[in-house]
Design a protein around this motif. Sequence first.
Motif, PDB file in Angstrom:
ATOM      1  N   ALA A  94       0.827  -1.208   0.000  1.00  0.00           N
ATOM      2  CA  ALA A  94       0.000   0.000   0.000  1.00  0.00           C
ATOM      3  C   ALA A  94       0.859   1.255   0.000  1.00  0.00           C
ATOM      4  O   ALA A  94       0.549   2.238  -0.687  1.00  0.00           O
ATOM      5  CB  ALA A  94      -0.925  -0.010   1.215  1.00  0.00           C
ATOM      6  N   ARG A  97       2.000   2.421  -3.210  1.00  0.00           N
ATOM      7  CA  ARG A  97       0.875   2.797  -4.065  1.00  0.00           C
ATOM      8  C   ARG A  97       0.590   1.748  -5.147  1.00  0.00           C
ATOM      9  O   ARG A  97       0.181   2.068  -6.276  1.00  0.00           O
ATOM     10  CB  ARG A  97       1.102   4.163  -4.708  1.00  0.00           C
ATOM     11  N   GLU A  99      -1.453  -0.945  -7.020  1.00  0.00           N
ATOM     12  CA  GLU A  99      -2.892  -1.078  -7.212  1.00  0.00           C
ATOM     13  C   GLU A  99      -3.369  -2.495  -6.949  1.00  0.00           C
ATOM     14  O   GLU A  99      -4.546  -2.703  -6.610  1.00  0.00           O
ATOM     15  CB  GLU A  99      -3.274  -0.667  -8.637  1.00  0.00           C
ATOM     16  N   SER A 100      -2.492  -3.474  -7.145  1.00  0.00           N
ATOM     17  CA  SER A 100      -2.910  -4.865  -6.968  1.00  0.00           C
ATOM     18  C   SER A 100      -1.784  -5.687  -6.353  1.00  0.00           C
ATOM     19  O   SER A 100      -0.604  -5.377  -6.507  1.00  0.00           O
ATOM     20  CB  SER A 100      -3.324  -5.469  -8.312  1.00  0.00           C
ATOM     21  N   ARG A 117      -7.068  -6.819   3.800  1.00  0.00           N
ATOM     22  CA  ARG A 117      -8.088  -5.868   3.354  1.00  0.00           C
ATOM     23  C   ARG A 117      -8.170  -4.669   4.292  1.00  0.00           C
ATOM     24  O   ARG A 117      -8.351  -3.530   3.867  1.00  0.00           O
ATOM     25  CB  ARG A 117      -9.458  -6.550   3.295  1.00  0.00           C
ATOM     26  N   PRO A 121      -7.210  -1.177   2.173  1.00  0.00           N
ATOM     27  CA  PRO A 121      -8.543  -1.348   1.581  1.00  0.00           C
ATOM     28  C   PRO A 121      -8.605  -1.036   0.085  1.00  0.00           C
ATOM     29  O   PRO A 121      -9.483  -1.539  -0.617  1.00  0.00           O
ATOM     30  CB  PRO A 121      -9.415  -0.385   2.393  1.00  0.00           C
ATOM     31  N   LYS A 122      -7.686  -0.210  -0.419  1.00  0.00           N
ATOM     32  CA  LYS A 122      -7.705   0.145  -1.832  1.00  0.00           C
ATOM     33  C   LYS A 122      -6.900  -0.822  -2.693  1.00  0.00           C
ATOM     34  O   LYS A 122      -6.905  -0.723  -3.921  1.00  0.00           O
ATOM     35  CB  LYS A 122      -7.169   1.567  -2.017  1.00  0.00           C
ATOM     36  N   ARG A 124      -6.122  -4.093  -4.577  1.00  0.00           N
ATOM     37  CA  ARG A 124      -6.857  -5.211  -5.180  1.00  0.00           C
ATOM     38  C   ARG A 124      -6.062  -6.500  -4.978  1.00  0.00           C
ATOM     39  O   ARG A 124      -4.906  -6.579  -5.384  1.00  0.00           O
ATOM     40  CB  ARG A 124      -7.097  -4.963  -6.669  1.00  0.00           C
TER      41      ARG A 124
END
Length: 368
Positions: A94, A97, A99-100, A117, A121-122, A124
Motif C-alpha cells: 500500500a 501505491r 494497485e494490486s 483488506r 482497503p484500496k 486489489r
Amino acid sequence: MSDVYAARRDMLRDRCAAAGNAAALITRPANVRYLSGASPLGAVLFVGPVEDVMFCGTAPTGEADEGRLDDRLRVSVLASAGGDPAVAAGDMAASLRAESLAVEEHHLTVARHRALRSVAPKLRLSDLGTAVEQQRLVKDEEEIACLRIAAEIADQALGELLESILVGRTERHLALELERRLVDHGADGPAFPTSVGTGPHSGRSRHRPSDRRVEEGDFLSVCLGANYRGYRCEIGRTFVIGTTPADWQIELYDLVFAAQRAGREALLPGAAYRDVDHAARSVLDSAGHGEALAPSTGHGVGLEIDEDPQLAPTAMGKLDACVPVTVEPGVHLPGRGGVRIDDTLVVRPEADGGPELLTITTKELLAL
C-alpha cells in the motif's frame, strides 16, 4: 546461489506484471524457500516491482531446517511480538501505491485475507494460483544434486538396517532406528514419517508403525526418505523375513516389480502423466488388483515430498526433462500382507540414458 534466487523471483515478477499485478505475496513455506533460499518460521516473501523483502516475526536463525537465506535479500523483522508478517507485507504494498497484489489463495487463510483488506482497503487482491509451484516443477542441476545426496543417505540407512537382526523387533522400533540412521548419515531429518509394515500390515501405503513384532516368514515393507537441504526423496522396498519366500509371496512380488518397471520405463519427456500411471496400473489391474490400487502410482518430489506432477489416471499434463518423481505401485492383500516398491527418479531424455534412478537399493526379493 543468490543469482539463482534472484532469477527465480524475476521470473515470478514478470509473470505478475503480465497479469497486471504490481507485486506478489508468497506465504507457502516451500515457495518462500524456493524463492529466497530459506523459510524461517512464519516468514512471508514480498516480491515487489523494484525490491523484494522477507518479513519475519523473529530474526532468521540460519539453522539447517530453515535453509540458507539469499544474502542479497532484505529482511524486515517485525517490531512488535504477535504481529503478522503478511499484514506488514500488505502495508508495504500500500505504501508503494501498488494497485494490486497477487496472493496464494490456496494457502492464505480467510483471517489473513481480511487483515490484508483492513490495512490496505484500496489494494486489489488477486489470486496468484500455483504459479510458484509450476516454476518448481523442473529442477536445476543443483536441486537434483541435493535430491541425489538425499537418496544416497536413504539407501545407506536402509542398507544398514538390512544387515541387522530383525526378528522380534517392533515396527515402531525399526522406524525409529531408520530415522536415526538418516540423521547419522547427514540428513536434516526424515522426509516424512517412516513407514514400516510387517506381516498383515505389509504393502499398506503410509502405514503407521505399530507394536507388532517381526516374525519368520513375514513380508516386511519399508518406506523412508531423507531431507537434505530441504530436498526430499523417497524409497520403498519389500523383503521376506528369515525363510525362503512362499509361492504366493514370489508371485505377488514379481507382479508389483513388473508394474513398477513399466512405470519407470514410461518416464520420458513428453509422456502424459496419466500414461505413466496407466503403464504401472494396467499390469496390476489385469491381474485382478485394480479396485485396491492407490489413487496415483507416483508424484513429484522436491522441497515437499508430495508435489506436482501427480501420476494419476485423470492427471492432465506431460512430463518435462529434469522433473523428479516417484514410481510406487503396491498391492495389499487384507489379512495376508503385500508388496510396495518405490523409487525416486529424474526424467531424462533417451539420448541421455533415459530416467535417472536416484534410489539404488536392490529390488531383488531378499530373504533377511
